[in-house]
Scaffold this active site. Structure first.
Site, PDB file in Angstrom:
ATOM      1  CE  LYS A  64      -3.809  -2.399   2.268  1.00 21.09           C
ATOM      2  NZ  LYS A  64      -4.428  -2.766   3.549  1.00 21.09           N
ATOM      3  CD  GLN A 118      -3.389  -4.373   6.897  1.00 25.99           C
ATOM      4  OE1 GLN A 118      -3.256  -3.440   6.119  1.00 25.99           O
ATOM      5  NE2 GLN A 118      -4.091  -5.451   6.599  1.00 25.99           N
ATOM      6  CG  ASP A 153      -9.369   0.714   5.419  1.00 26.20           C
ATOM      7  OD1 ASP A 153      -9.211   0.342   4.233  1.00 26.20           O
ATOM      8  OD2 ASP A 153      -8.718   0.242   6.362  1.00 26.20           O
TER       9      ASP A 153
END
Length: 296
Positions: A53, A97, A120
């Protein structure tokens, strides 16, 4: 005739090229989009994901921060790091994460992220906006990527029966919400199946579009698929494979070889949904920067 492959890598490449172009325009106006990825612990899979990412952000011309914290970091310390990123004007997007260590409550962490930086799409504010069809929030990356895959592959969704297997907050629930909304890339009649569904095959065989996000390798077999259906396999399962150098291989939730003989279009694993998740994260981040500039 075997189903056409939906090439997630090729479509993700197009999305990322668009992101890089938008980032370049922002940079020309004095704003370099910034993404912060926070990793707690050293889970090997999570390390790979966060590294990829960060690399994708840099390739798009963005400012990238990869914050790695020890597995025993306190929840209070992690929240203070999130607060600092919320306040940092260089950061437009924040991703923590998952999964987190058991002593840290993920919902508390997600709610601490500024909704305007929640790329997200998991903060309750953004979830609520998605459910009511507002477009000024962020949509979770995997469901958003699946919609792009369908659109770019020429799949007509309006009036179709869409069956989603799985009801997670990350994929299943938002996917169902997106596919039932009143827009050109949705307008489906949606059924959500899960581990308590009776006669799963009866539901899946009615699907024009079947989206499988159950986390169980090869659970969907060819006899469960309507001839000509579009099959989207979200699964990423590591299974033993003596022929592989590593001793394992990546497989989806769909029995690919047999289902491909029945479906009209299908995503492979790997190379289908996975690349789109990262591409949509980049798209959300550059959009956060654009929205931030517009609000000045």
């Amino acid at each position: 005739m075997p189903a056409d492959l939906i090439d997630g890598r090729a479509i993700a490449k197009k999305v990322r090229a668009d992101v890089a172009e938008r980032a370049e325009k922002l940079i020309a106006r004095g704003v370099r989009p910034g993404l912060a990825v926070v990793l707690v612990g050293d889970d090997p899979a999570s390390v790979v994901y966060t590294t990829s990412k960060g690399k994708a952000a840099e390739e798009a011309g963005m400012y990238s921060v990869n914050l790695r914290l020890p597995a025993d970091v306190s929840q209070a310390d992690l929240l203070s790091r999130v607060d600092a990123l919320n306040a940092d004007p260089r950061i437009n997007g924040i991703l923590v994460q998952m999964p987190l260590p058991k002593h840290i409550d993920p919902d508390t962490v997600i709610r601490r992220i500024d909704p305007a930086k929640d790329v997200d799409g998991f903060h309750p504010v953004n979830v609520g906006k998605m459910l009511i069809g507002e477009r000024d929030g962020f949509i979770p990356c995997t469901p958003a990527g699946i919609q792009v895959l369908l659109k770019e592959s020429g799949v007509t969704t309006s009036g179709k029966n869409c069956v989603v297997i799985g009801r997670s907050n990350i994929v299943g629930k938002p996917m169902a919400a997106l596919m039932m909304q009143d827009n050109a890339n949705a307008n489906c009649t949606v059924t959500v199946c899960h581990r308590h569904t009776v006669d799963l095959g009866a539901h899946t065989r009615a699907a024009d579009i079947l989206i499988v996000a159950a986390g169980r390798p090869k659970m969907v077999t060819s006899d469960m698929v309507k001839p000509g259906a579009v099959v989207i396999d979200v699964g990423t399962n590591r299974v033993a494979d003596a022929a592989a150098k590593s001793g394992t291989k990546l497989t989806g939730d769909v029995e690919f070889d047999s289902v491909r003989e029945v479906a009209s279009k299908i995503t492979p694993v790997p190379g289908g949904v996975g690349p789109m998740t990262i591409a949509m994260l980049m798209a959300n981040t550059v959009r956060a920067a654009e929205m931030g500039l517009a609000s000045r």
